[in-house]
Design a protein around this motif. Structure first.
Motif, PDB file in Angstrom:
ATOM      1  N   LEU A 197       0.834  -1.200   0.000  1.00  0.00           N
ATOM      2  CA  LEU A 197       0.000   0.000   0.000  1.00  0.00           C
ATOM      3  C   LEU A 197       0.869   1.251   0.000  1.00  0.00           C
ATOM      4  O   LEU A 197       0.564   2.233  -0.696  1.00  0.00           O
ATOM      5  CB  LEU A 197      -0.919  -0.019   1.226  1.00  0.00           C
ATOM      6  N   ALA A 198       1.970   1.210   0.747  1.00  0.00           N
ATOM      7  CA  ALA A 198       2.885   2.352   0.753  1.00  0.00           C
ATOM      8  C   ALA A 198       3.483   2.586  -0.627  1.00  0.00           C
ATOM      9  O   ALA A 198       3.687   3.735  -1.053  1.00  0.00           O
ATOM     10  CB  ALA A 198       4.000   2.119   1.779  1.00  0.00           C
ATOM     11  N   ILE A 199       3.731   1.500  -1.360  1.00  0.00           N
ATOM     12  CA  ILE A 199       4.248   1.617  -2.725  1.00  0.00           C
ATOM     13  C   ILE A 199       3.205   2.276  -3.626  1.00  0.00           C
ATOM     14  O   ILE A 199       3.532   3.143  -4.452  1.00  0.00           O
ATOM     15  CB  ILE A 199       4.651   0.237  -3.261  1.00  0.00           C
ATOM     16  N   ILE A 200       1.939   1.878  -3.472  1.00  0.00           N
ATOM     17  CA  ILE A 200       0.861   2.469  -4.271  1.00  0.00           C
ATOM     18  C   ILE A 200       0.756   3.963  -3.988  1.00  0.00           C
ATOM     19  O   ILE A 200       0.691   4.792  -4.908  1.00  0.00           O
ATOM     20  CB  ILE A 200      -0.481   1.775  -3.961  1.00  0.00           C
ATOM     21  N   VAL A 201       0.734   4.321  -2.719  1.00  0.00           N
ATOM     22  CA  VAL A 201       0.600   5.732  -2.351  1.00  0.00           C
ATOM     23  C   VAL A 201       1.788   6.534  -2.880  1.00  0.00           C
ATOM     24  O   VAL A 201       1.626   7.631  -3.433  1.00  0.00           O
ATOM     25  CB  VAL A 201       0.473   5.888  -0.818  1.00  0.00           C
ATOM     26  N   ALA A 202       2.996   5.990  -2.729  1.00  0.00           N
ATOM     27  CA  ALA A 202       4.184   6.687  -3.232  1.00  0.00           C
ATOM     28  C   ALA A 202       4.128   6.827  -4.748  1.00  0.00           C
ATOM     29  O   ALA A 202       4.511   7.875  -5.306  1.00  0.00           O
ATOM     30  CB  ALA A 202       5.442   5.935  -2.814  1.00  0.00           C
TER      31      ALA A 202
END
Length: 216
Positions: A197-202
């Motif tokens: 999810l952090a990868i998606i947001v970034a």
């Protein structure tokens, strides 16, 4: 005359049986038996199983969206919160992600929550198409992740056969040691959802966010 059968009752029964049978075992005949009616009675309200799945997904979303929701001020936190909420809702039903994915919602009761979420992005300076891209990317990641998660763990605490990392590694040609070792992560703990999810947001921040969009 159409049988006096409440469609909402059918959907509620189907969602309850889903936890017992899984999606593959959920049939209109099984639902009819549970409701003590003949299977043809269900066809007054649902032309086929897909129509019922559409109604089930709509009810799942309705329950997920029930009650007031206060969204965070930043788009990053709002997107993450939404994806976490979707995952929790899908995990609330056996094969929940498979039921939800690819269905056509039967009403627009979700429009208010969707509007509020999009507003967070618009206030941050996103164009509407980019805001929609951000949301649908988060949705696709979350549903796909949970489909895999529920395939390996159909019910909490139970692992489906065929997903043993050590057996998989032993069956792979030793020349492909990286592929063999990857099984530990592929079939391992699903707490990695947060990292994905952090990868998606970034990624949204890098590719879609306007330069004027505030940071977290």
């Amino acid at each position: 005359m159409a049988p006096k059968l409440d469609p909402a009752q059918v959907v509620d029964t189907a969602l309850r049986l889903l936890d017992e049978t899984g999606l593959d075992g959920l049939t209109l005949r099984r639902i009819a038996t549970e409701l003590d009616v003949k299977a043809p009675a269900l066809y007054w309200h649902f032309a086929n199983k897909q129509a019922l799945l559409d109604a089930m997904a709509t009810e799942m979303l309705r329950r997920m969206s029930a009650g007031p929701v206060t969204l965070p001020d930043t788009w990053q936190e709002a997107l993450a919160l939404t994806c976490r909420g979707l995952r929790a809702a899908l995990l609330g039903y056996r094969d929940g992600a498979r039921v939800f994915s690819g269905t056509r919602l039967t009403d627009h009761g979700h429009a208010g929550a969707q509007h509020a979420l999009l507003e967070v992005f618009i206030r941050a300076g996103f164009e509407l198409p980019d805001a929609v891209q951000a949301l649908t990317t988060g949705y696709a990641y979350t549903t796909g992740f949970v489909i895999e998660e529920q395939a390996i763990h159909p019910v909490p605490g139970e692992r489906a056969p065929g997903y043993d990392a050590e057996q998989r590694a032993a069956a792979i040609d030793p020349a492909y040691e990286l592929a063999a070792a990857a099984g530990q992560d592929i079939f391992g703990g699903f707490d990695r959802f947060e990292r994905g999810l952090a990868i998606i947001v970034a990624g949204v921040g890098t590719v879609l966010a306007p330069s004027t969009a505030p940071g977290p």
